[in-house]
Design an enzyme around this catalytic site. Structure first.
Site, short mmCIF file in Angstrom:
data_model
loop_
_atom_site.label_atom_id
_atom_site.label_comp_id
_atom_site.label_asym_id
_atom_site.label_seq_id
_atom_site.Cartn_x
_atom_site.Cartn_y
_atom_site.Cartn_z
N ALA A 192 -8.62 -83.25 30.66
CA ALA A 192 -8.06 -83.76 29.40
C ALA A 192 -6.64 -83.21 29.23
CB ALA A 192 -8.94 -83.38 28.22
N GLU A 214 -13.24 -81.83 30.42
CA GLU A 214 -12.19 -80.83 30.56
C GLU A 214 -12.83 -79.48 30.86
OE1 GLU A 214 -8.75 -80.39 30.55
OE2 GLU A 214 -9.29 -78.29 30.73
N ALA A 279 -7.72 -86.45 37.02
CA ALA A 279 -6.37 -86.10 36.56
C ALA A 279 -6.36 -84.61 36.22
CB ALA A 279 -5.99 -86.94 35.35
N GLY A 281 -4.16 -82.35 37.52
CA GLY A 281 -2.88 -81.74 37.84
C GLY A 281 -2.30 -82.31 39.12
N ALA A 330 9.93 -85.43 34.38
CA ALA A 330 11.05 -86.19 34.92
C ALA A 330 12.39 -85.64 34.41
CB ALA A 330 10.90 -87.65 34.53
N HIS A 454 16.91 -90.89 4.18
CA HIS A 454 15.64 -91.15 3.51
C HIS A 454 15.41 -92.65 3.39
CE1 HIS A 454 12.28 -90.65 0.80
NE2 HIS A 454 12.83 -91.56 0.01
P1 FAD Z 1 8.89 -87.95 42.49
O1 FAD Z 1 9.08 -88.82 41.30
O2 FAD Z 1 7.54 -87.71 42.99
O3 FAD Z 1 9.83 -88.52 43.63
C1 FAD Z 1 9.87 -88.00 44.91
C2 FAD Z 1 10.28 -89.10 45.85
O4 FAD Z 1 10.55 -88.52 47.12
C3 FAD Z 1 9.20 -90.15 46.08
O5 FAD Z 1 9.74 -91.44 46.02
C4 FAD Z 1 8.69 -89.84 47.48
O6 FAD Z 1 8.21 -90.99 48.15
C5 FAD Z 1 9.97 -89.33 48.13
N1 FAD Z 1 9.76 -88.47 49.29
C6 FAD Z 1 8.95 -87.39 49.42
N2 FAD Z 1 9.09 -86.81 50.62
C7 FAD Z 1 10.00 -87.55 51.29
C8 FAD Z 1 10.58 -87.49 52.59
N3 FAD Z 1 10.26 -86.51 53.43
N4 FAD Z 1 11.48 -88.44 52.93
C9 FAD Z 1 11.84 -89.44 52.08
N5 FAD Z 1 11.33 -89.53 50.84
C10 FAD Z 1 10.44 -88.61 50.45
N6 FAD Z 1 7.04 -87.06 33.31
C11 FAD Z 1 7.76 -87.18 32.19
O7 FAD Z 1 8.73 -86.44 32.00
N7 FAD Z 1 7.42 -88.09 31.22
C12 FAD Z 1 6.38 -88.92 31.37
O8 FAD Z 1 6.11 -89.74 30.49
C13 FAD Z 1 5.61 -88.83 32.55
N8 FAD Z 1 4.55 -89.65 32.74
C14 FAD Z 1 3.85 -89.56 33.91
C15 FAD Z 1 2.74 -90.39 34.08
C16 FAD Z 1 2.00 -90.32 35.24
C17 FAD Z 1 0.82 -91.23 35.42
C18 FAD Z 1 2.39 -89.42 36.27
C19 FAD Z 1 1.62 -89.36 37.56
C20 FAD Z 1 3.47 -88.58 36.10
C21 FAD Z 1 4.21 -88.63 34.92
N9 FAD Z 1 5.29 -87.79 34.69
C22 FAD Z 1 5.99 -87.87 33.52
C23 FAD Z 1 5.71 -86.81 35.68
C24 FAD Z 1 6.90 -87.37 36.47
O9 FAD Z 1 6.53 -88.58 37.07
C25 FAD Z 1 7.36 -86.36 37.52
O10 FAD Z 1 7.64 -85.13 36.90
C26 FAD Z 1 8.60 -86.86 38.21
O11 FAD Z 1 8.39 -88.10 38.83
C27 FAD Z 1 9.09 -85.85 39.26
O12 FAD Z 1 10.26 -86.32 39.83
P2 FAD Z 1 10.68 -85.94 41.33
O13 FAD Z 1 11.92 -86.71 41.59
O14 FAD Z 1 10.70 -84.48 41.47
O15 FAD Z 1 9.50 -86.46 42.24
P1 NAD Z 2 -2.25 -81.39 33.44
O1 NAD Z 2 -2.00 -80.06 33.99
O2 NAD Z 2 -1.48 -81.88 32.27
O3 NAD Z 2 -3.79 -81.50 33.00
C1 NAD Z 2 -4.84 -81.26 33.88
C2 NAD Z 2 -6.05 -80.88 33.06
O4 NAD Z 2 -7.17 -80.86 33.92
C3 NAD Z 2 -5.95 -79.50 32.42
O5 NAD Z 2 -6.31 -79.58 31.07
C4 NAD Z 2 -6.91 -78.67 33.24
O6 NAD Z 2 -7.50 -77.62 32.51
C5 NAD Z 2 -7.93 -79.70 33.64
N1 NAD Z 2 -8.67 -79.39 34.85
C6 NAD Z 2 -8.24 -78.77 35.98
N2 NAD Z 2 -9.23 -78.69 36.88
C7 NAD Z 2 -10.31 -79.28 36.32
C8 NAD Z 2 -11.64 -79.52 36.76
N3 NAD Z 2 -12.05 -79.15 37.97
N4 NAD Z 2 -12.49 -80.15 35.93
C9 NAD Z 2 -12.08 -80.55 34.70
N5 NAD Z 2 -10.84 -80.34 34.23
C10 NAD Z 2 -9.96 -79.72 35.03
O7 NAD Z 2 -2.14 -82.38 34.69
P2 NAD Z 2 -2.16 -83.96 34.72
O8 NAD Z 2 -2.63 -84.52 33.44
O9 NAD Z 2 -2.87 -84.32 35.98
O10 NAD Z 2 -0.64 -84.30 34.90
C11 NAD Z 2 0.09 -83.85 36.05
C12 NAD Z 2 1.52 -83.61 35.74
O11 NAD Z 2 2.18 -84.82 35.41
C13 NAD Z 2 1.67 -82.66 34.58
O12 NAD Z 2 2.38 -81.54 35.03
C14 NAD Z 2 2.46 -83.39 33.56
O13 NAD Z 2 3.50 -82.62 33.06
C15 NAD Z 2 3.00 -84.61 34.27
N6 NAD Z 2 2.88 -85.74 33.35
C16 NAD Z 2 3.67 -85.75 32.25
C17 NAD Z 2 3.54 -86.76 31.32
C18 NAD Z 2 4.42 -86.74 30.11
O14 NAD Z 2 5.39 -86.02 30.11
N7 NAD Z 2 4.11 -87.52 29.09
C19 NAD Z 2 2.59 -87.74 31.49
C20 NAD Z 2 1.78 -87.68 32.60
C21 NAD Z 2 1.94 -86.67 33.52
#
Ligand code: FAD
Ligand code: NAD
Length: 478
Positions: A192, A214, A279, A281, A330, A454
């Protein structure tokens, strides 16, 4: 002799929200830049933008918006005096819209690269010793590049749970859960956290029964606990069945269902769901990124080791975003990318890690920046808090979203704002003011003396600042 076209000032490996801004800023700094990215979508198309644009931030927000509208048509419009009959779900169209947004945004990166003069290279990049880079294009052709500086931005990947390994289409990660083509009758979510809550909300709003398991006994254990408790109350009211202290022991696909077993305070439990999202982490992704003898070190959790300015310790090699320490967000990666590109060009660059906002895009939204009340208490510093409920906000009531509160934690000695925690309408937008205030080391009095229009939701933060000194006008001071 080496081809001149293969020698760059900067090569960025990874074109996600950390890598592509680094490339653009480096080009703005008059450096020659290539950005290598290997992302491929399910249809086989290559796209820049990484997890965020292709399978994370952007598609999830597109679905959160659509499903919230669907939910409101059914649950809220009648309260406004708008009678709607026959509103039905067209999930294929909802998914098509999401796909269109993703395509537009990812293709936009190519347009930005072209305008800035960044060379896009789609395929795999591998750092070799001496700042050489092996590039294998998607068509299999190989080139060796060289660079004065290499920026590693390879991102992260979902963590797999040993007791519930991925088995698409039944047991999926977040990418799979964004692409369901039918609403599951019953959806299980392990974890969660941020992803679980956002994607659980999407499918709950479309009618799925959602059970979230969770492991930890506390909800959003890393957040301010007053905030977490309020959020939990509202999310449960919306129908998310969030079960805390639930440790998953197994998951097996049996026909059309997934049988999940877990243990909680009451003992062994079973749960049958149609789809299961894991989900729990994400982990740093560095597969085949580093050739032999590069000198780049990984820490014990697999993150690329860097200092405060994202230097790896190898001259001219930097690493940013999800593949290095810090929150996997991001905007954190973007600012690291910009910092590194500026430092490479000999300019000033810095990331203020103390002031990185977090937003969870549920309804109500959850957002915070800085220290939680628990963290301030543990530090021993004397502090005060101010809380303003959205129930007392005219704008929130007009929006029919008068839930949650804005909370400010400020130091008793010099009144500096130490943390802001908001659960309520548009919390993700409202937190920007708190981020700016904290970036400038503002006091709660600074916010108190700042005029807020406001009626706006932003007044909640103004009133929370006043409440910290028991001088709120629009709520009873406690
Ligand atoms: P990535 O976005 O993972 O990009 C890495 C890129 O490198 C990829 O395209 C990969 O294919 C490429 N790559 C890797 N290795 C190689 C290689 N050797 N050669 C060439 N290319 C390579 N974060 C937020 O801040 N707000 C949100 O609302 C949010 N929502 C999310 C929702 C979901 C469902 C998920 C999964 C994540 C979310 N996140 C959010 C987290 C966010 O997506 C990541 O923190 C962010 O994408 C990290 O950016 P990055 O550039 O480090 O890596
Ligand atoms: P998270 O760390 O936010 O949550 C994972 C949850 O899973 C935690 O509450 C943890 O206690 C629980 N958990 C871990 N092991 C477990 C187990 N074995 N059984 C049950 N629960 C367990 O990770 P996420 O939701 O997978 O997201 C991954 C990353 O992507 C995060 O670091 C987050 O910052 C990023 N992300 C950000 C956004 C946003 O900014 N709005 C949206 C999506 C994802």
């Amino acid at each position: 002799m080496k081809n001149k076209a293969d020698a760059f000032d900067v090569v960025v490996i990874g074109g996600g929200p950390a890598g592509y801004p680094a490339a653009i800023r480096a080009a703005q700094n008059q450096l020659s830049v290539a950005c290598i990215d290997e992302w491929k979508n399910r249809d086989g198309s290559a796209a820049f933008g990484g997890t965020c644009l292709n399978a994370g931030c952007i598609p999830s927000k597109a679905l959160l918006e659509s499903t919230e509208l669907y939910h409101r048509v059914h649950e809220e419009f009648a309260v406004h005096g708008i009678k709607v009959s026959g509103a039905t779900l067209d999930l294929a169209q909802m998914q098509k819209r999401k796909g269109g947004i993703v395509r537009g945004m990812t293709q936009g990166i190519l347009a930005l690269f072209k305008a800035a003069g960044v060379t896009p290279l789609q395929g795999h990049g591998r750092l070799l010793a001496g700042r050489r880079i092996e590039f294998i294009a998607h068509d299999g052709s190989r080139r060796e590049l060289s660079a004065r500086h290499v920026v590693l931005a390879s991102g992260s990947a979902p963590i797999e749970l040993r007791s519930a390994p991925f088995a698409a289409p039944h047991i999926v990660d977040s990418w799979g859960a964004l692409d369901f083509d039918a609403v599951p009758k019953r959806l299980g979510v392990i974890g969660a956290g941020v992803i679980g809550l956002e994607l659980g909300s999407v499918w709950r709003r479309l009618g799925a029964e959602v059970v979230m398991l969770e492991a930890l006994p506390d909800f959003l254990a890393f957040a301010d606990q007053q905030l977490a408790k309020e959020a939990l109350r509202h999310l449960r009211k919306l129908g998310l069945d969030i079960r805390l202290g639930a440790k998953v022991t197994g998951a097996a696909v049996a026909g059309a269902t997934v049988d999940v077993t877990y243990e909680d305070a009451k003992g062994a439990q079973r749960l049958a769901v149609e789809r299961l999202v894991v989900a729990i982490g994400r982990r740093p992704y560095t597969q085949d990124l580093l050739g032999p003898d590069t000198g780049v070190q990984l820490d014990e959790r697999g993150f690329i080791s860097v200092d405060h300015a994202c230097r790896t310790g190898v001259e001219g090699v930097w690493a940013i975003g999800d593949c290095v320490r810090g929150p996997m967000l991001a905007h954190k990666g973007k600012e690291e990318g910009v910092m590194v590109a500026d430092l490479i060009a000999g300019r000033f660059g810095e990331v203020n890690y103390k002031v990185i906002p977090s937003v969870i895009y549920t309804a109500p939204e959850i957002a915070w920046v800085g220290l939680t009340e628990e963290q301030v208490k543990a530090s021993g510093r004397q502090y005060k808090t101010g809380v303003f409920p959205f129930l007392a906000s005219g704008r929130a009531r007009a929006l029919e979203q008068a839930t949650g509160f804005a909370k400010i934690v400020a130091a008793r000695d010099d009144d500096e704002i130490l943390g802001v925690h908001i659960v309520g309408p548009m919390a993700g937008e409202l937190i920007a003011e708190a981020v700016l205030a904290m970036e400038y080391s503002a006091s709660s009095e600074d916010l108190q003396r700042t005029i807020h229009a406001h009626p706006t939701l932003a007044e909640a933060l103004h009133e929370a600042a006043l409440a910290a000194d028991k001088r709120s006008i629009d709520a009873i001071n406690r």
